[in-house]
Design a protein around this motif. Structure first.
Motif, short mmCIF file in Angstrom:
data_model
loop_
_atom_site.label_atom_id
_atom_site.label_comp_id
_atom_site.label_asym_id
_atom_site.label_seq_id
_atom_site.Cartn_x
_atom_site.Cartn_y
_atom_site.Cartn_z
N GLN A 418 -11.59 1.55 -9.44
CA GLN A 418 -10.46 1.96 -8.62
C GLN A 418 -10.86 2.34 -7.20
O GLN A 418 -10.04 2.28 -6.28
CB GLN A 418 -9.73 3.14 -9.26
N ASP A 422 -7.32 -2.27 -4.92
CA ASP A 422 -5.93 -1.88 -4.73
C ASP A 422 -5.10 -2.44 -5.87
O ASP A 422 -5.16 -3.65 -6.15
CB ASP A 422 -5.38 -2.43 -3.40
N ARG A 541 -10.26 -4.10 -1.65
CA ARG A 541 -9.72 -3.50 -0.44
C ARG A 541 -10.26 -4.15 0.83
O ARG A 541 -9.64 -4.07 1.89
CB ARG A 541 -10.04 -2.00 -0.43
N LYS A 548 -4.19 -10.66 1.94
CA LYS A 548 -3.43 -9.86 0.98
C LYS A 548 -1.96 -10.27 0.95
O LYS A 548 -1.37 -10.44 -0.12
CB LYS A 548 -3.54 -8.36 1.34
#
Length: 626
Positions: A418, A422, A541, A548
């Motif tokens: 984590q 994301d 990330r 994204k």
């Protein structure tokens, strides 16, 4: 796909799109077409449905301990007799001197000398295994196994069991040549033929030894004989599921006298054979473009004609080169990567079971290669991203190394990473029985105390779910052992945890010896009154904002379009595992693909239970059980 130019291929194209099995007559039509580009497109479509953009290679070493052989096959320029000046016999020390720590696979085949004792063969395998315990030993063709069986008066099964105990993990597919009695009588009458070859390979599969399959083409065989050969392999794969790959081997004429020394198969014939193989062999996972016999240039083109494996470095290979193969004796790793990259593919360094060890590409999106993930990819654009099919546990390993940019990660892998992932809006969760995370058991839940349970190599989260159900719900403790990702011998286990397509097949057709079938999702729901979340979409990330946004839009569009008709979306994949259109639609309708409040609550509850069972991390070996 653009329409093929040869109208005679249109009917076959429709069959391929529907996932229907091709006939011998279809195969002849494919071989006779002049539309080589159209044929390549059909095969590439079939290959991408299985392997995405992945092309596999392995760092391997070929060992041929001797060229002395009791047989005298007309097409072989490698074998010789004991007192021939070319004869050689390698000592164990010489064999080990050819190995190095980066080797992932040691391929052992050679002549069959009249005077070697059985212990000599066991010593070769055992010594290599001790020197490279993490490497796969792929050893001895079916012809050699049959030779051992007859010479040393042991059953084929006993021969294989002793080699397995010494360290053998997989077998090559050599010795099949062409499954034609006409050709066998003319070119290699001393060899075992189709019946003996299949007996050895089916026995190996039953013992949990995956094997390759091959076909030697381009000598005196007919096109129909090639296709009959493929169909016989396809039928055997339906029965055992033990073949990892198919390797079409282009005949090297050498000084055999069968063909002029320089009369190699043409590039068109090679590419057609690769493409036809991919289309006919719908149940064999991988098709290899064996660059040693094809040449580097043809093998590179073959990666867009249905092949998804280019073999490897193949240091030490002599058999094909003694017969006149003109390829370089060894290709360096960076050269293999360049060949694959130039073909527009993902270079995937693999182990013997086609588990990815290292990726050599960027912008890679992971794809769980099961029916339940198909809706995410049906309308997936490859303009920016390339797609790598990989089972959940292995995707988690690649995630840790930062080699996969995004994908439906197993819930446990998301929990573990984590800090650099994301969470996205999508998941693979269920609101009823899941049908594809199943425990096949010899005993009832309450009677599993002290049992040994085999765990599918692909599972990352389901194993934790099983552990929680056993200890928290039923208050029993068991031992777990990892299965490898080929065929396995299940006879020593009290239960088998299967996931994905393998579980769906097992549920529909049964798993012999395991009368009880437990759906882990149903068990969870009855106990917790919550759905279960098996995987969540997440992305690194470090991805750019543009990437994204593009990925978000693609997944959203694909789910929206797929949800209009799940049956149609999953039809081809479902047919491959034996499911009807109605069964596919019903199965996919049981999933939730978007994360909502109930899914988040279920994730938190599962995380809480996992934290209570922290010792689990030490109870399941990450090593493959052989």
């Amino acid at each position: 796909m653009n329409q093929v130019h040869d109208s005679a291929l249109n009917a076959i194209w429709q069959k391929v799109r529907r996932g229907e099995r091709l006939s011998l007559l279809d195969g002849l039509q494919l071989y006779h077409t002049q539309d080589i580009i159209g044929l390549g497109k059909l095969a590439h479509f079939a290959q991408q449905a299985r392997s995405g953009d992945a092309v596999y290679f392995v760092l391997n070493q070929k060992i041929e301990p001797t060229n002395i052989c009791v047989l005298s096959c007309k097409f072989c320029d490698f074998a010789t007799k004991k007192h021939d000046p070319r004869a050689y016999e390698m000592s164990t020390e010489e064999i080990l001197s050819k190995l190095s720590p980066e080797i992932r696979e040691v391929h052992v085949t050679g002549g069959m000398p009249p005077d070697w004792p059985w212990e000599r063969y066991l010593d070769i395998v055992r010594s290599i295994h001790l020197a490279l315990p993490d490497a796969d030993i792929k050893a001895f063709t079916a012809v050699e196994i049959d030779f051992f069986h007859k010479k040393f008066r042991m059953s084929v099964e006993e021969v294989l069991r002793q080699l397995q105990a010494a360290g053998l993990r997989t077998m090559p597919g050599g010795g099949a040549e062409i499954f034609s009695e006409r050709v066998r009588r003319h070119l290699f009458p001393q060899k075992i033929g189709a019946r003996g070859w299949f007996e050895v390979h089916k026995t190996a599969h039953r013992l949990g030894i995956p094997t390759n399959s091959t076909m030697l083409y381009g000598h005196i065989e007919t096109l129909e004989e090639r296709l009959v050969h493929m169909i016989k392999l396809r039928e055997a794969q339906d029965e055992t599921g033990g073949f990892l790959t198919f390797v079409p081997l282009a005949f090297q004429p050498g000084t055999t006298g069968i063909k002029p020394r320089n009369q190699f198969t043409s590039a068109v014939d090679d590419l057609k054979t690769i493409a036809v193989s991919r289309l006919m062999l719908d149940n064999i996972p991988h098709i290899k473009a064996y660059w040693v016999m094809l040449t580097e240039e043809v093998a590179s083109v073959a990666l867009n004609f249905g092949a998804d494996d280019i073999d490897g470095r193949v240091g030490g290979e002599k058999i094909a080169h003694d017969a006149g193969a003109i390829s370089p004796l060894a290709l360096a790793k960076d050269r293999l990567i360049r060949i694959i990259t130039d073909a527009g593919k993902i270079p995937v360094e693999r182990d013997a079971y086609y588990n990815p060890l290292q990726l050599h590409a960027k912008n890679v999106i992971g794809k769980i290669p099961y029916l339940n993930s198909v809706p995410f990819y049906e309308h997936f654009s490859r303009d920016r991203f390339k797609v790598l099919p990989v089972v959940p546990r292995r995707m988690g390993i690649l995630c840790r190394k930062g080699e996969v940019d995004a994908g439906p990660f197993s819930l446990m892998d998301y929990f573990s990473h984590q800090d650099h992932l994301d969470l996205m809006d999508w998941c693979i969760a269920n609101h009823r029985e899941v049908l594809s995370v199943l425990l096949f058991s010899r005993r009832k839940w309450e009677e599993l105390g002290g049992a040994t349970i085999g765990i599918s190599d692909g599972t990352a989260t389901s194993i934790y779910l099983l552990k929680i159900l056993l200890e928290k719900k039923y208050h029993v403790k068991t031992a777990f052992r990892r299965l490898h990702s080929g065929v396995n011998d299940w006879s020593t286990f009290d239960g088998i945890l299967l996931i994905g397509d393998e579980a769906l097949r097992g549920r529909k057709y049964g798993v012999e010896g395991f009368p009880y079938v437990f759906d882990l999702a149903r068990e969870w729901q009855q106990w917790q009154d919550l759905p279960f979340v098996f995987a969540v979409w997440a992305r690194q990330r470090a991805m750019t904002e543009e990437a994204k946004a593009e990925l978000d839009a693609m997944i959203g569009r694909s789910i929206e379009e797929s949800s209009k008709d799940f049956g149609a979306v999953g039809a081809v994949h479902g047919r491959r595992i034996g499911l009807s259109l109605a069964e596919v639609a019903d199965y996919l309708a049981g999933f939730t693909f978007r994360i909502g409040s109930r899914e988040k609550e279920a994730m938190e509850r599962f995380k809480q239970l996992v934290d209570e069972l922290e010792p689990l991390r030490e109870t399941v070996s990450e090593e493959t059980v052989i």
